[in-house]
Scaffold this active site. Sequence first.
Site, PDB file in Angstrom:
ATOM      1  N   ARG A  52      -6.434   0.472  -3.426  1.00 48.35           N
ATOM      2  CA  ARG A  52      -6.879   1.433  -4.446  1.00 48.35           C
ATOM      3  C   ARG A  52      -6.279   2.811  -4.181  1.00 48.35           C
ATOM      4  O   ARG A  52      -5.853   3.508  -5.106  1.00 48.35           O
ATOM      5  CB  ARG A  52      -8.419   1.491  -4.478  1.00 48.35           C
ATOM      6  N   LYS A 151      -8.805   7.583  -8.142  1.00 46.72           N
ATOM      7  CA  LYS A 151      -9.821   8.282  -7.356  1.00 46.72           C
ATOM      8  C   LYS A 151      -9.213   9.607  -6.916  1.00 46.72           C
ATOM      9  O   LYS A 151      -8.666   9.738  -5.818  1.00 46.72           O
ATOM     10  CB  LYS A 151     -10.262   7.422  -6.172  1.00 46.72           C
ATOM     11  N   GLU A 184     -21.162   5.057 -15.346  1.00 45.76           N
ATOM     12  CA  GLU A 184     -21.457   4.902 -13.914  1.00 45.76           C
ATOM     13  C   GLU A 184     -22.289   6.105 -13.476  1.00 45.76           C
ATOM     14  O   GLU A 184     -22.636   6.943 -14.295  1.00 45.76           O
ATOM     15  CB  GLU A 184     -20.151   4.825 -13.114  1.00 45.76           C
TER      16      GLU A 184
HETATM   17  N1  PXG Z   1     -18.094   5.603  -9.037  1.00 43.41           N
HETATM   18  C1  PXG Z   1     -17.680   6.795  -8.598  1.00 43.41           C
HETATM   19  C2  PXG Z   1     -17.403   7.876  -9.573  1.00 43.41           C
HETATM   20  C3  PXG Z   1     -17.509   7.007  -7.211  1.00 43.41           C
HETATM   21  O1  PXG Z   1     -17.069   8.186  -6.781  1.00 43.41           O
HETATM   22  C4  PXG Z   1     -18.238   4.730  -6.813  1.00 43.41           C
HETATM   23  C5  PXG Z   1     -18.363   4.579  -8.188  1.00 43.41           C
HETATM   24  C6  PXG Z   1     -18.501   3.542  -5.918  1.00 43.41           C
HETATM   25  O2  PXG Z   1     -17.263   3.016  -5.444  1.00 43.41           O
HETATM   26  P1  PXG Z   1     -17.161   2.253  -4.041  1.00 43.41           P
HETATM   27  O3  PXG Z   1     -15.740   1.850  -3.963  1.00 43.41           O
HETATM   28  O4  PXG Z   1     -17.541   3.250  -2.969  1.00 43.41           O
HETATM   29  O5  PXG Z   1     -18.085   1.119  -4.088  1.00 43.41           O
HETATM   30  C7  PXG Z   1     -17.829   5.979  -6.291  1.00 43.41           C
HETATM   31  C8  PXG Z   1     -17.757   6.187  -4.803  1.00 43.41           C
HETATM   32  C9  PXG Z   1     -20.693   9.893  -1.632  1.00 43.41           C
HETATM   33  C10 PXG Z   1     -19.364   9.734  -2.316  1.00 43.41           C
HETATM   34  O6  PXG Z   1     -20.811  10.776  -0.768  1.00 43.41           O
HETATM   35  C11 PXG Z   1     -19.034   8.580  -3.057  1.00 43.41           C
HETATM   36  C12 PXG Z   1     -17.774   8.483  -3.666  1.00 43.41           C
HETATM   37  C13 PXG Z   1     -16.928   9.540  -3.555  1.00 43.41           C
HETATM   38  C14 PXG Z   1     -17.270  10.655  -2.824  1.00 43.41           C
HETATM   39  C15 PXG Z   1     -18.471  10.755  -2.187  1.00 43.41           C
HETATM   40  O7  PXG Z   1     -21.628   9.146  -1.981  1.00 43.41           O
HETATM   41  N2  PXG Z   1     -17.260   7.440  -4.407  1.00 43.41           N
END
Ligand code: PXG
Length: 285
Positions: A52, A151, A184
């Site tokens: 990713r 991302k 989301e």
């Molecule tokens: N949607 C968004 C917008 C995200 O930023 C997820 C879904 C979940 O994706 P994963 O791959 O982690 O299952 C994210 C996750 C935090 C934090 O501190 C989380 C994310 C980015 C920055 C900080 O919780 N991304």
Amino acid sequence: MALKVYIDGELVDEENAKISVFDRCLLYGDGVFEGIRAYNGKIFKEQEHVDRLYDSARVCLIDIPLTKEEFARAMYDTMAANNLEDAYIRAIITRGKGDLGLDYRKCPKPSVIIIAASIELYPEEFYQKGLEVVTASTQQIRSNVMEPRIKSCNYLKNILAKMEAIRAGCIEAVMLNAKGEVAECTGDNIFIVKDGVIKTPPPEAGILLGVTRGVVLELAREAGMDPRETPLTRFDLYCADECFLTGTAAEVIPVINIDGRPIGDGKPGPITLDLLEQFRRLTRA
Ligand code: PXG
């Protein structure tokens, strides 16, 4: 002990881990990142996260100066330098140092930053009692304007939505897309269970394709359920039997109230709790 941070091939003390004020990530949010977990010394879903990250960079024409294997090794080296077995790893690729203009060609060298730290877990009570969330007025951006599968280091809209959550006494907020469908949360994907069927918004709803989301869909399929990726509205959320969020930091976390409407009987549901247990078993195995 000071944290050791990986910057461009070197592990340096936290206080010396610095980037230029001319770095494009600071000037324009011109960079991409990943949030990754390691459990018992092993990076969870390493391939998925690295793929990713490289896809995000490819779309942005950022050439990561490491092979994927070298990148993975750098993450393990950073963990080892900090004596970490369980870690939250933040990988950041910035376009690098340029001048003050937008011309990306003036940035000859992207920077690679890897921070491995102890994970700050959400309090266990959230997993037992469940979360209350609200819908944010800040919308997910249209995917034809800004592709949510990238991302990128532009998280301002998510932070604005998170402010709405915090001001409402919550820690997460649901973001809708321009069509008014559920997309989301600010840092998590969202699922519901209705009449025994697990449902989550599809990629076309304009979401980050969460790695945890993928694992949960897979766990559900392995358990013989037939999870659906289907458009959801707030009506579907309010009338769901169960709701839960997935993310690298949160893992699987139950939601018991949305915009003041109790979900199901207002307690974490059985399918949610089962998936949470299966996820923990998988990661702590
Ligand atoms: N949607 C968004 C917008 C995200 O930023 C997820 C879904 C979940 O994706 P994963 O791959 O982690 O299952 C994210 C996750 C935090 C934090 O501190 C989380 C994310 C980015 C920055 C900080 O919780 N991304």
